[in-house]
Design an enzyme around this catalytic site. Structure first.
Site, PDB file in Angstrom:
ATOM      1  N   GLU A  16       0.830  -1.194   0.000  1.00  0.00           N
ATOM      2  CA  GLU A  16       0.000   0.000   0.000  1.00  0.00           C
ATOM      3  C   GLU A  16       0.870   1.252   0.000  1.00  0.00           C
ATOM      4  O   GLU A  16       1.934   1.271   0.622  1.00  0.00           O
ATOM      5  CB  GLU A  16      -0.914   0.010   1.235  1.00  0.00           C
ATOM      6  CG  GLU A  16      -1.721  -1.277   1.394  1.00  0.00           C
ATOM      7  CD  GLU A  16      -2.442  -1.387   2.732  1.00  0.00           C
ATOM      8  OE1 GLU A  16      -2.747  -0.340   3.340  1.00  0.00           O
ATOM      9  OE2 GLU A  16      -2.688  -2.526   3.175  1.00  0.00           O
ATOM     10  N   GLU A  54     -10.181   5.685   2.528  1.00  0.00           N
ATOM     11  CA  GLU A  54     -10.571   4.921   3.703  1.00  0.00           C
ATOM     12  C   GLU A  54     -10.543   5.842   4.916  1.00  0.00           C
ATOM     13  O   GLU A  54      -9.656   6.684   5.054  1.00  0.00           O
ATOM     14  CB  GLU A  54      -9.594   3.755   3.919  1.00  0.00           C
ATOM     15  CG  GLU A  54      -9.857   2.937   5.171  1.00  0.00           C
ATOM     16  CD  GLU A  54      -8.763   1.913   5.437  1.00  0.00           C
ATOM     17  OE1 GLU A  54      -8.778   1.312   6.532  1.00  0.00           O
ATOM     18  OE2 GLU A  54      -7.901   1.712   4.559  1.00  0.00           O
TER      19      GLU A  54
END
Length: 428
Positions: free
Chosen positions: A232, A343
């Site tokens: 990520e 997110e």
């Protein structure tokens, strides 16, 4: 300009160890306080066991090791302390599979742009607060943001998991009962060897220290169980981790669904940094402004066909570093899903929704200059070609709180706007 955290004596005697426990417990047992300074409030943190004390000592030892190894220390105007550490002494090489190694040479072959991909931008501009004055680290070193004792005092969780995401979180799945909420585009059902996108950076407002807001690329393999592998990278606002509300460049990895492996940035061994001008965990400055100038970053994650490592690159420009293939099981081969988007953590799932913002804090319908976006969303195929991310699926867990909508044009290729304010009249 170096930050001193006091002397450290090896192998203390038992009475000294008990004294240290008492002193540090008192230091870390700070009552919750309101905002002010660089923080966003703190929660009481104290040693609950010998394991917590050992975790604290391990972090302090790592901090001191980086400080002693540093050949140059840079004090950033935003309060960060950057140590320029010889590349072969960075935390990555404490990992059992990497011990004794040095950073590998950059791959000669990089992903090729396909004829139907969107036009490639030039070399990436990646402004960070610590280098605003023209500072950089000398050749042969890498910049490492110092973890301070203030960071540890502010942290509300177990110090054994400092710098790690909560277990079984961070990737969208059908259930969001863990408080993580997403608005993402994703592709699946194929073999992927990388992903690329440009995303604009925003100073998202985060309502409490226990929450965060991020925008990133996920490269995923395995199942949503104990063997999930992810890589990520993106930007993040996390008051608890960084002590302020600045958007910061971050990386993450895990090979066991966030259970015991991996971490943010360089908080543990694993990611090998090769770039001396980019500090992972440092603030990105300037950021985008509503109805104003937009600043975006272009990120490319790709697997080197020869050595198998996963490299992080800034657009068509410099490489930041790599995740060694030995860290992973499934990602030792390829990814089976790539995800792009935002997110947030909502710590109030049973009460009113958090007002923590995703992206710009505005809904996708407001469009350019107002909403957050991903553009030129692409994937890397088996032959190291960059291709448009076809069949990109868009989904928002709670569209009344954070939305997503996308499209295609020649300038931006596949793109989408995403985000929102969190709590509002439709998201009480």
């Amino acid at each position: 300009m170096a930050c001193s955290c006091g002397g450290k004596r090896p192998r203390p005697a038992v009475p000294l160890l008990l004294a240290l426990l008492l002193v540090v417990s008192c230091a870390l047992s700070v009552s919750a306080s309101g905002g002010g300074g660089r923080g966003n409030g703190t929660r009481t943190a104290e040693f609950r066991s010998g394991d917590e004390l050992r975790a604290y000592q391990s972090i302090v030892a790592r901090m001191d090791k980086m400080k002693k190894a540093s050949v140059k220390t840079i004090q950033s105007a935003d309060g960060d302390i950057i140590h320029c550490v010889p590349a072969h002494l960075q935390p990555a090489f404490d990992h059992p599979t990497l011990r004794g190694q040095k950073p590998e040479a950059e791959p000669e072959e990089r992903p090729k742009i396909s004829a139907d991909a969107a036009e490639e931008e030039g070399d990436a501009v990646f402004p960070q607060a610590w280098s605003d004055g023209g500072e950089s680290c000398p050749g042969g070193t890498v910049p490492i943001r110092r973890t301070t004792e203030s960071d540890l005092r502010r942290y509300s969780g177990s110090l054994r998991r400092y710098g790690m995401k909560p277990r079984a979180s961070g990737v969208r799945r059908d259930s969001t009962s863990d408080g993580h909420e997403h608005a993402v585009g994703y592709v699946t059902g194929d073999q992927f060897y990388g992903a690329k996108a440009s995303l604009n950076v925003w100073p998202a407002r985060v309502a409490s220290a226990a929450e965060f807001s991020l925008s990133q690329i996920w490269v995923i393999s395995g199942t949503f169980g104990n063997d999930l592998n992810t890589i990520e990278a993106g930007w993040q606002v996390s008051p608890q981790l960084y002590g302020d509300n600045s958007p910061r460049f971050f990386t993450y990895w895990t090979s066991d669904a966030y259970q015991a492996t991996g971490c943010y940035n360089l908080h543990c061994s694993g990611f090998v940094q090769t770039n001396r001008r980019i500090a992972i965990g440092a603030a990105i400055s300037p950021a985008s402004a509503y109805n104003g100038r937009q600043f975006d970053i272009s990120l490319l994650i790709w697997k080197d066909p020869r050595r198998g490592h996963w490299w992080l690159q800034l657009g068509s420009g410099p490489l930041v570093g790599y995740w060694p293939s030995s860290l992973f099981s499934h990602l030792g081969g390829h990814a089976n899903m790539v995800q792009f988007g935002g997110e947030v953590v909502n710590t109030r799932p049973s009460g009113s929704h958090t007002p923590t913002q995703m992206g710009s804090g505005h809904f996708p319908r407001e469009g350019f200059n107002r909403a957050a976006y991903f553009r030129n969303v692409q994937v890397v195929d088996w032959d190291n070609n960059l291709l448009p991310a076809r069949d990109l699926r868009l989904v928002a867990d709670h569209p009344a709180c954070y939305g997503i909508q996308g499209g295609y044009n020649r300038a931006w290729g596949n793109y989408f706007y995403y985000g929102g304010p969190g709590r509002n009249v439709h998201c009480p």
